[in-house]
Each structure stands twice: as structure tokens, then as C-alpha cells.
Scaffold this motif. Structure first.
Motif, mmCIF file in Angstrom:
data_model
loop_
_atom_site.group_PDB
_atom_site.id
_atom_site.type_symbol
_atom_site.label_atom_id
_atom_site.label_comp_id
_atom_site.label_asym_id
_atom_site.label_seq_id
_atom_site.Cartn_x
_atom_site.Cartn_y
_atom_site.Cartn_z
ATOM 1 N N TYR A 50 0.840 -1.194 0.000
ATOM 2 C CA TYR A 50 0.000 0.000 0.000
ATOM 3 C C TYR A 50 0.876 1.246 0.000
ATOM 4 C CZ TYR A 50 -4.135 -2.803 1.011
ATOM 5 O OH TYR A 50 -5.164 -3.707 0.937
ATOM 6 N N ASP A 68 -0.118 4.295 0.317
ATOM 7 C CA ASP A 68 -0.526 5.276 1.343
ATOM 8 C C ASP A 68 0.109 4.982 2.699
ATOM 9 O OD1 ASP A 68 -2.022 3.064 2.065
ATOM 10 O OD2 ASP A 68 -3.981 3.958 1.646
ATOM 11 N N ALA A 69 0.476 3.741 2.937
ATOM 12 C CA ALA A 69 1.121 3.367 4.193
ATOM 13 C C ALA A 69 2.609 3.083 3.976
ATOM 14 C CB ALA A 69 0.448 2.129 4.781
ATOM 15 N N ASN A 70 3.023 3.045 2.730
ATOM 16 C CA ASN A 70 4.372 2.653 2.332
ATOM 17 C C ASN A 70 4.817 1.375 3.047
ATOM 18 O OD1 ASN A 70 6.812 2.686 0.997
ATOM 19 N ND2 ASN A 70 7.816 3.989 2.532
ATOM 20 N N TRP A 95 -4.472 -0.513 10.252
ATOM 21 C CA TRP A 95 -4.037 0.784 9.679
ATOM 22 C C TRP A 95 -5.250 1.684 9.419
ATOM 23 C CZ3 TRP A 95 -4.764 3.641 5.221
ATOM 24 C CH2 TRP A 95 -3.839 4.683 4.980
ATOM 25 N N CYS A 96 -6.308 1.111 8.862
ATOM 26 C CA CYS A 96 -7.534 1.876 8.602
ATOM 27 C C CYS A 96 -8.157 2.375 9.906
ATOM 28 C CB CYS A 96 -8.556 1.012 7.853
ATOM 29 S SG CYS A 96 -8.145 0.758 6.106
ATOM 30 N N GLU A 130 -5.755 5.270 10.974
ATOM 31 C CA GLU A 130 -5.668 6.429 10.086
ATOM 32 C C GLU A 130 -7.036 7.027 9.764
ATOM 33 O OE1 GLU A 130 -2.828 7.905 9.132
ATOM 34 O OE2 GLU A 130 -1.743 6.424 10.351
ATOM 35 N N LYS A 131 -8.015 6.166 9.572
ATOM 36 C CA LYS A 131 -9.326 6.670 9.134
ATOM 37 C C LYS A 131 -10.264 6.946 10.313
ATOM 38 C CE LYS A 131 -7.987 6.035 4.882
ATOM 39 N NZ LYS A 131 -7.591 7.184 4.050
#
Lengths: 294, 205
Positions: free
Chosen positions: A114, A116-118, A129-130, A133-134
Motif C-alpha cells: 500500500y 498510502d502506508a508505504n 491501519w484503517c 488512520e481513518k
């Protein structure tokens, strides 16, 4: 349902006991054999013991009423509900590689990279992660108790079970042609071979040969597609011992405990690399969805 | 005394690799060590220094468990030199005590109490007494071990040494070095020797 399972498990244990009795016969026989042959006389490792066969039959019968469904239902609610400090749902914010909110076929395309998360992420790591982050949850709060015990099941386990259900009977398709994923695969493969600790164990000590067991527990050979799929199948899974729903991340962590290593950090590169190696090796084979484990 | 070379070199491998010709496999084993260092944490008795290789592990890791014959010989001799024998010189103890030890798989994990005794873990990987049908198959069957080999001084010594430090005969053996790492004491290893060799042991009936 719990009572039904307990009853069936009880029956299974009795059958297992009976199987152990019949197992004794071959072991007491080879007394008269010449030296070299008798040393080789351990029963063929590929042959499944009767208890394993009984359990597989039981698992097949349970497929229509797998307790994993209860966790899946909770996971679905949690996927769709507005939650966390940011009060957003994962359904409206989380991209699992199939587009925002899409869960169909998402489990079998992980681990994947991903931007966006590298990072290369297994499915559980991506959902975490979601959530961070979200939805604004704190990673450390999730990592404090990432796995279920007999007292409670964390939300992340429900969510992973929900997503995994929507890849039932789909082929594993880890994108190994992505250089970042390939890199994780090769690193995971090297990690699996690394021997250290008081007992000189690596993952491969137990998981690089066909038909091996610890006691009666069959060990998947993760170096072959046919073996690796056995290590993937049934996770996340409802474990009869203790009656808990557990994820593939949990399985990896507990392996390191038995390897006498320190503990891998939750949702880390270490676990993602190893899962990329294992699940990637099983590419093309069918994933049967959340399972039942002994 | 075996030199426990904690290979700091392995931990700084990225620098060494940079100076060497490109080698994909080498790159990944160095990277694997970096990830172990970065992503593991101590828990219970499982401290982080367990991730560091000793000299023998380092060579096995870098040769795919297949060191050159000269290197293997040297490693085996080195491992052999640190084996401690029981004070009374006797190598066979009580097979019944050996059976109890063979059954126990506990010890060294982060959930094990470090204050409690460690088991031999034998049935995890080996068939031994025919009475125990729940046995692993990672190692060879040891059923009738003594019946096939006798109880000569030489066999007793071999059996004792093999349990104390399996690497003294096979440098990259999969079997742990139970005596070498202090998991089992000489007195306990004697009991396991008896389990395998004593004509009265169910192993040899």
C-alpha cells in the motif's frame, strides 16, 4: 450452539482415545526386525492418524454452523458502523485493495503493498491501519490486546473474520510480481530459515519437510504450495481449545513462542514478511474461508 | 570451553554487504536479521538477546545448514570439547526418571516460569517408548535404540554426548543442545541415556 460443540468435541476426544489404542499395535511389533530396518519402522508420517481423520470429518459437518459466523456478524456490524474519534465507518473509508469499502475477494489478495502506508500489509495489518488512520483509534490501544482469550475478543478479530468470509472459495492471489511484495516474500523466506535462541530453532526446523508432526500435531511444510495452503487454511479460525476466535497473526506469534524466540510486534513488517512468504507460496490454491481448529 | 561468539558482525551485516559484490541471498539474510532486530520485543524470560546467533548458529545460517567438511569437523570438535560428564563417571541413570523428563515439553518459552525445571521435549520429535503413542516425527524413531546397539561404554558415551550436545556429532543438527544450553543437567541426561539403553526400559522390551 456452544453446548452442541462441546458435546461433539467430547465425542471426538473419545474417538481420539480409541484411535490411540489401535495405534499401539504397529509400535510393539518390529522387535524381530534387523537393526537398520527397525530404526526406520516409525509409522509412515504421511498417513493421518485416526484422530485427525475424525476431526476433519467433524470439521466438514460443522461447516454450515461454524461458530466463526458469530464473529463474522459482529465484524460486519463494526465494519459498517461509524466508530472511533473521527466517527467514520470502515465501509466508507477503508480500501482493502478492491476499492473503498469493498470486502469481496479482499482477504486472498493479501499481503500486498500500500503506497498510502508505504508498507506491505497482511489483511489484519491493513484493517488496523484503517482503524488508526481513518477512524482515529490509537495503535497502542489496539496492540495492547490484539488477540482473543476466553474473556474477550478484540474488534479487530471480528473485522478480519468478516473480511475473510467474503473470500470463501476464492483462489489465493498475492501480487508477487510487485517488487515490494517480492522483496517481502524473499525477506520472509530468509527469516523462516534463521536459526537462533536456546534451542537453535528456525521456522524451517518444523515447517520445511512433508508429513512431520510435533506429538500428534501435523506441521505444514510452508516451502511447497500444497504445504503452505495448509498453513493458510482455516485462519482466522475458531479454536475449540478455549473456545476462542483467532487470526493468522496470532498463529504466527504463537509459533515464535514455541520457537523460544522473543515476541514479534503486532502488525509489524516481521509478520507481514512471513505471511507474504507463506501465503504467496500458496498462490493459485483455493482459500476455504474462516475455519475451525482443534 | 566453547567460545560463544555473539556475532555482532551479523548485526552490522548491512555495512559489510555494501562492500561486497551483490548477492541476492546474502542481502535477504542480512535484511531478515534487521527485521528481527527491529520488530521483536522481549517477553517473560524470552529476552531480545536470543535473536543474536552464537558462532555455530551463524555458520549454519550462512551455509544453509551445510558447512564445508573442514568447518563442520572444527565446529563438532569445538562443541564436543565443552561437554561435561557426571561427577561419578556413570552415564546410565534411572530410565523411569528419564521417561518423565522425555514426556515434558516445557521450558524456555515466554509463558514458562523460568524458576521451574525444564523438560527433555523428547516425545515432541521422537518415537521412544511404545507405550506413548502421541509422539512427533521431526527426529528419527528411538524405539529399540538400546536393543539395536547394546550398552557398551562407547554407546553410552555416544548417547550421553548426543543429548548433551547433538552438534558435537552433526554441526547443524536440528536437535537442540540440551546440556550445552543448561536445559538439562548431567544427572538428568543420565536418566535419558537409561531410557534409551537400559534393557529394562520399555524402549528395549
Amino acid at each position: 450452539m456452544k453446548r452442541l460443540i462441546a458435546g461433539m468435541l467430547g465425542g471426538l476426544l473419545v474417538m481420539g482415545g480409541a484411535a490411540a489404542q489401535t495405534d499401539k499395535k504397529p509400535a510393539s511389533k518390529p522387535a524381530a526386525k534387523p537393526a537398520a530396518q527397525a530404526v526406520q519402522a516409525a509409522p509412515a508420517a504421511e498417513v493421518k492418524d485416526a484422530a485427525t481423520l475424525e476431526f476433519e470429518k467433524f470439521r466438514a459437518e460443522m461447516e454450515d454452523s461454524n461458530p466463526a459466523e458469530l464473529f463474522e456478524m459482529k465484524g460486519e456490524e463494526q465494519w459498517k458502523a461509524k466508530r472511533g474519534p473521527k466517527n467514520v465507518s470502515l465501509a466508507e473509508s477503508c480500501d482493502l485493495g478492491k476499492g473503498v469499502g469493498q470486502v469481496a475477494g479482499a482477504y486472498v489478495i493479501h499481503p500486498r503493498y500500500y503506497a498510502d502506508a508505504n508498507a506491505v500489509m497482511d489483511l489484519e495489518r491493513r484493517v488496523v491501519w484503517c482503524m488508526v488512520e481513518k477512524q482515529g483509534f490509537k495503535f497502542d490501544d489496539i496492540a495492547k490486546k490484539p488477540f482473543a482469550d476466553s474473556n474477550s475478543t478484540p474488534d479487530i478479530t471480528n473485522l478480519v473474520t468478516y473480511v475473510a468470509t467474503h473470500s470463501k472459495n476464492m483462489k489465493i492471489a498475492v501480487p508477487l510480481d510487485d517488487p515490494k511484495v517480492r522483496d517481502a516474500f524473499e525477506t520472509g523466506k530468509a527469516m523462516a530459515a534463521y536459526r537462533a535462541g536456546p534451542y537453535d530453532f528456525s521456522c524451517n526446523t518444523c515447517h520445511s519437510g512433508d508429513g512431520k508432526r510435533i506429538r500428534m500435531q501435523q506441521l505444514p511444510n510452508i516451502s511447497t504450495p500444497e504445504g503452505a495452503i495448509k498453513g493458510v487454511q482455516g485462519w482466522p479460525g475458531y479454536r475449540m481449545t478455549g473456545g476462542v476466535m483467532l487470526t493468522h497473526q496470532w498463529r504466527m506469534t504463537d509459533c515464535f513462542r514455541q520457537q523460544r524466540f522473543p515476541q514479534p510486534k503486532y502488525a509489524s513488517d516481521a509478520i507481514a514478511n512471513l505471511l507474504t512468504y507463506m501465503i504467496g507460496t500458496a498462490n493459485g490454491l483455493e482459500y476455504k474461508g474462516p475455519g475451525i481448529k482443534r | 570451553m566453547t567460545k560463544k561468539i555473539i556475532l555482532l558482525a551479523a548485526m552490522t551485516a548491512p555495512f559489510m554487504i555494501a562492500a561486497q559484490p551483490a548477492n541476492a541471498e546474502g542481502d535477504y539474510s542480512a535484511k531478515a536479521i534487521e527485521v528481527f532486530k527491529k520488530d521483536f520485543q522481549p517477553r517473560g524470560q524470552a529476552s531480545i538477546d536470543r535473536l543474536a546467533e552464537d558462532g555455530l548458529q551463524a555458520i549454519c545460517n550462512r551455509t544453509g545448514n551445510n558447512p564445508s567438511p573442514q568447518s563442520a569437523k572444527q565446529l563438532e570438535a569445538d562443541q564436543m570439547s565443552s561437554i561435561k560428564h557426571p561427577a561419578d563417571g556413570k552415564l546410565m541413570g534411572d530410565w523411569k526418571e528419564g521417561e518423565k523428563l522425555a514426556q515434558s515439553g516445557r521450558g524456555f518459552t515466554w509463558t514458562d516460569d523460568p524458576g521451574l525445571p525444564v523438560g527433555g521435549n523428547c516425545y515432541n520429535c521422537h518415537q521412544i517408548s511404545p507405550k506413548e503413542t502421541s509422539y512427533g516425527t521431526i527426529g528419527p524413531s528411538l524405539y529399540q535404540f538400546g536393543k539395536l546397539r547394546g550398552t557398551s561404554e562407547e554407546i553410552q558415551k555416544y548417547t550421553y554426548n548426543k543429548i548433551f550436545n547433538a552438534k558435537s556429532y552433526n554441526a547443524c543438527s536440528e536437535m537442540p543442545r540440551f546440556g550445552h544450553v543448561g536445559a538439562l543437567k548431567p544427572e538428568q541426561i543420565k536418566h535419558l541415556v537409561a531410557l534409551l539403553l537400559d534393557p529394562e526400559s520399555p524402549v528395549n522390551k
